[in-house]
Design a protein around this motif. Sequence first.
Motif, PDB file in Angstrom:
ATOM      1  N   TYR A   1       0.794  -1.214   0.193  1.00 50.50           N
ATOM      2  CA  TYR A   1      -0.069  -0.058  -0.001  1.00 50.50           C
ATOM      3  C   TYR A   1       0.902   1.232   0.034  1.00 50.50           C
ATOM      4  O   TYR A   1       2.045   1.077   0.181  1.00 50.50           O
ATOM      5  CB  TYR A   1      -0.854   0.091   1.099  1.00 50.50           C
ATOM      6  N   PHE A   2       0.259   2.634  -0.257  1.00 50.83           N
ATOM      7  CA  PHE A   2       1.039   3.307  -0.267  1.00 50.83           C
ATOM      8  C   PHE A   2       0.599   4.462   0.979  1.00 50.83           C
ATOM      9  O   PHE A   2      -0.508   4.766   1.154  1.00 50.83           O
ATOM     10  CB  PHE A   2       0.485   4.373  -1.684  1.00 50.83           C
ATOM     11  N   ASN A   3       1.941   4.771   1.744  1.00 49.69           N
ATOM     12  CA  ASN A   3       1.851   5.325   3.077  1.00 49.69           C
ATOM     13  C   ASN A   3       1.639   6.777   2.609  1.00 49.69           C
ATOM     14  O   ASN A   3       2.628   7.399   2.320  1.00 49.69           O
ATOM     15  CB  ASN A   3       2.875   5.099   3.661  1.00 49.69           C
ATOM     16  N   THR A   4       0.486   7.549   2.932  1.00 44.64           N
ATOM     17  CA  THR A   4       0.491   8.762   2.319  1.00 44.64           C
ATOM     18  C   THR A   4       1.121   9.736   3.256  1.00 44.64           C
ATOM     19  O   THR A   4       1.342  10.888   2.717  1.00 44.64           O
ATOM     20  CB  THR A   4      -1.219   9.169   2.362  1.00 44.64           C
ATOM     21  N   GLU A   5       1.309   9.536   4.620  1.00 42.33           N
ATOM     22  CA  GLU A   5       1.826  10.139   5.530  1.00 42.33           C
ATOM     23  C   GLU A   5       3.377  10.291   5.365  1.00 42.33           C
ATOM     24  O   GLU A   5       4.000  11.358   5.516  1.00 42.33           O
ATOM     25  CB  GLU A   5       1.604   9.808   6.911  1.00 42.33           C
ATOM     26  N   LEU A   6       3.881   9.191   4.793  1.00 41.78           N
ATOM     27  CA  LEU A   6       5.330   9.019   4.640  1.00 41.78           C
ATOM     28  C   LEU A   6       5.805   9.350   3.125  1.00 41.78           C
ATOM     29  O   LEU A   6       6.938   9.569   2.874  1.00 41.78           O
ATOM     30  CB  LEU A   6       6.099   7.528   5.203  1.00 41.78           C
ATOM     31  N   GLY A   7       4.758   9.209   2.313  1.00 39.40           N
ATOM     32  CA  GLY A   7       4.975   9.280   0.905  1.00 39.40           C
ATOM     33  C   GLY A   7       5.723   8.135   0.216  1.00 39.40           C
ATOM     34  O   GLY A   7       6.465   8.442  -0.873  1.00 39.40           O
TER      35      GLY A   7
END
Length: 283
Positions: A34-40
């Motif tokens: 998945y793509f971690n939006t907080e860490l980018g």
Amino acid sequence: MACLAAFAALCPAVALAVPAPAGALIESQAVVSYFNTELGIYESVSTNVVVTRVNSVKAIEVVSDQTVFMAPASVGQFAFFIRNTGNAPLSPSATLEQVAGHHANLVDIRAVIDQNRNGTADPGEWELTPDMAIELPVGGELPVIVQFATPASSHDGQLAALRLSAKDGSVADAATGTVIMSSTGLVLEKSATENEVQAGGRLRYGLRLRNNGANAVAAYAQLDGSSILIDGAAASGILVRDARPLNTRVVNAESAAGFVALQLHFSFEVSSSSGRLMGAPPA
């Protein structure tokens, strides 16, 4: 005995999917990304590894049921295969018996192991007996030709049948060959000169059409309501169709003993240099 075991091991049922062997370990692990939006960044999370051990499962198959039309006092054959479809080696016994409840019994019965896999029982090939030791590896098969003759006293419409059975402990299977007595009956046999060919090599097939009846088989001019055409002209005869394997191409087709080589283009239209079809007179 040992020779038969070695032979069976050299006859794999290549058309069958070989199952995982008994005792083999199957490992499985799931992964989610998945793509971690907080860490980018993209991250992955894995589960624990699940390990499963494959149990030993014996399975046997005898193929296949078949029916032929034959005249009284004529000679014929059935072609069977005994296959190991499980994941453990087999040591089956094979038996051949008359099927009860029919009008007649077949005579001069003989079961032969088709060692060269050419579709016929050749001189010197081993006879299959109930006490013979058979060893079938996983995915292996044993080709069996059953020869017989029809009784001279039989009549049109009467039935006779043989059953080939194979058993190893609690697993068993059987296939039946049935003969319908008929004064007019065609028998078509196919043979091959080689049972194993390298890529690009040549394989020679043979077709043998026999009229086992006492009467001639009349030619016909239509199949399923469509006229038989040769080079655009209407023709009559007996058409033998043999589908070409998809991974081969026809190099040459020879005409012999009443056969005329034809190529099917579409429907029932065929072409040849001779422009004729032949019927089958009584043997």
